[in-house]
Enzyme design. Structure first.
Site, PDB file in Angstrom:
ATOM      1  N   GLU A 109       1.384  -1.327   0.113  1.00 51.70           N
ATOM      2  CA  GLU A 109       0.311  -0.198  -0.084  1.00 51.70           C
ATOM      3  C   GLU A 109       1.122   1.369  -0.078  1.00 51.70           C
ATOM      4  O   GLU A 109       1.863   1.165   1.421  1.00 51.70           O
ATOM      5  CB  GLU A 109      -1.725  -0.225   1.379  1.00 51.70           C
ATOM      6  CG  GLU A 109      -2.328  -0.141   1.079  1.00 51.70           C
ATOM      7  CD  GLU A 109      -2.868  -0.432   1.927  1.00 51.70           C
ATOM      8  OE1 GLU A 109      -3.046   1.100   2.507  1.00 51.70           O
ATOM      9  OE2 GLU A 109      -3.440  -1.097   2.567  1.00 51.70           O
ATOM     10  N   ASP A 156      -5.620   9.290   9.711  1.00 45.58           N
ATOM     11  CA  ASP A 156      -4.494   8.997   9.625  1.00 45.58           C
ATOM     12  C   ASP A 156      -4.449   9.642  11.611  1.00 45.58           C
ATOM     13  O   ASP A 156      -3.766  10.749  11.443  1.00 45.58           O
ATOM     14  CB  ASP A 156      -3.375   9.193   8.803  1.00 45.58           C
ATOM     15  CG  ASP A 156      -3.728   8.470   7.892  1.00 45.58           C
ATOM     16  OD1 ASP A 156      -3.955   6.834   8.047  1.00 45.58           O
ATOM     17  OD2 ASP A 156      -3.481   8.724   6.155  1.00 45.58           O
TER      18      ASP A 156
END
EC number: 4.2.1.20
Length: 267
Positions: A47, A58
């Protein structure tokens, strides 16, 4: 070619290990080295995160990596260009681009899918794109044989079923509500959630967000087809940041990253 490489990997690999790294942290060149090191360490799929100034999903570790990468001038376009360079140096595993909606819209959805396919990218994951708004991207991905990876969180059974019905590649199950980041404990309800997803899904399921220890990896491997490790790995790369940029210390830094990954997945 794109999703064929991903399909082949998903069929042959019972325990998928999917590392997440931020493109351009600490440098573009180091990202290529890290990708090859992760493949050697046993990664099934890579990824590749696109640095973004406002990464909603995040936690602090990946936000910091994004900041470092943006400082170096990394963009969606330059991150995508790293993939053919990785392929030239021997990367054979599938690569999935992890990006937020905004950079994608600025770039142009059609342009992105066409370029991604031509550069040897296999799929895309957009954490802040609601399932209900994914039709356009989904159609373009289909044209280019790119897998649009769907995220599924612990919500209603109906919604999980809806997302699972249209899933491509694998389903990315979010292990806990909230942002990414290493956590001490897995959510106690995770098993129930994953069983619900498994019943609904016709594709393999992988679990991410907050998985950072070998014990957590083993737990997830027993419950799902794959495990995604992001923040814990990005933190390691951050620790080796200076060493990765120095020819004399680079190999040792890559060895450390490899050992870290091997220890995580070898239980």
């Amino acid at each position: 070619m794109g999703s064929n490489r991903l399909e082949a990997m998903l069929q042959q690999e019972p325990n998928l290990f999917i590392p997440f790294i931020t493109a351009g942290d600490p440098t573009g060149e180091a990202t290529i080295d890290i990708a090859l090191t992760l493949q050697e360490a046993g990664a099934s799929i890579l990824e590749l995160g696109i640095p973004y100034s406002d990464p909603l999903a995040d936690g602090p570790t990946i936000q910091e990596a994004s900041k470092r990468s943006l400082k170096n001038g990394m963009s969606l376009s330059s991150a995508m260009q790293l993939v053919p360079a990785m392929r030239e140096r021997g990367l054979t595993i599938p690569v999935i681009i992890f990006t937020y909606v905004n950079p994608l819209l600025q770039y142009g959805v059609k342009r992105f899918t066409e370029e991604a396919a031509s550069l040897g990218i296999d799929g895309i994951l957009v954490p802040d794109l609601p399932f209900e708004e994914s039709d356009e991207l989904s159609a373009y991905c289909e044209q280019e044989q790119l897998s649009l990876i769907s995220l599924v969180a612990p919500t209603s059974k109906e919604r999980i079923q809806k997302i699972a019905d249209r899933a491509q590649g694998f389903l990315y199950c979010v292990s806990s509500l909230g942002v990414t980041g290493a956590r001490k404990d897995l959510d106690p309800r995770i098993e129930e959630f994953l069983n619900t997803v498994k019943e609904a899904s016709h594709v393999p399921i992988a679990v991410g967000f907050g998985i950072s220890t070998s014990a957590q990896v083993s737990t997830i491997q027993a419950l799902a087809d794959g495990v995604v490790v992001g923040s814990a790995l990005v933190h390691q790369i951050g620790e080796q940041g200076e060493a990765l940029q120095n020819e004399e210390t680079k190999e040792l830094a890559l060895q450390r990253i490899k050992s870290f990954v091997k220890a995580l997945i070898s239980e």
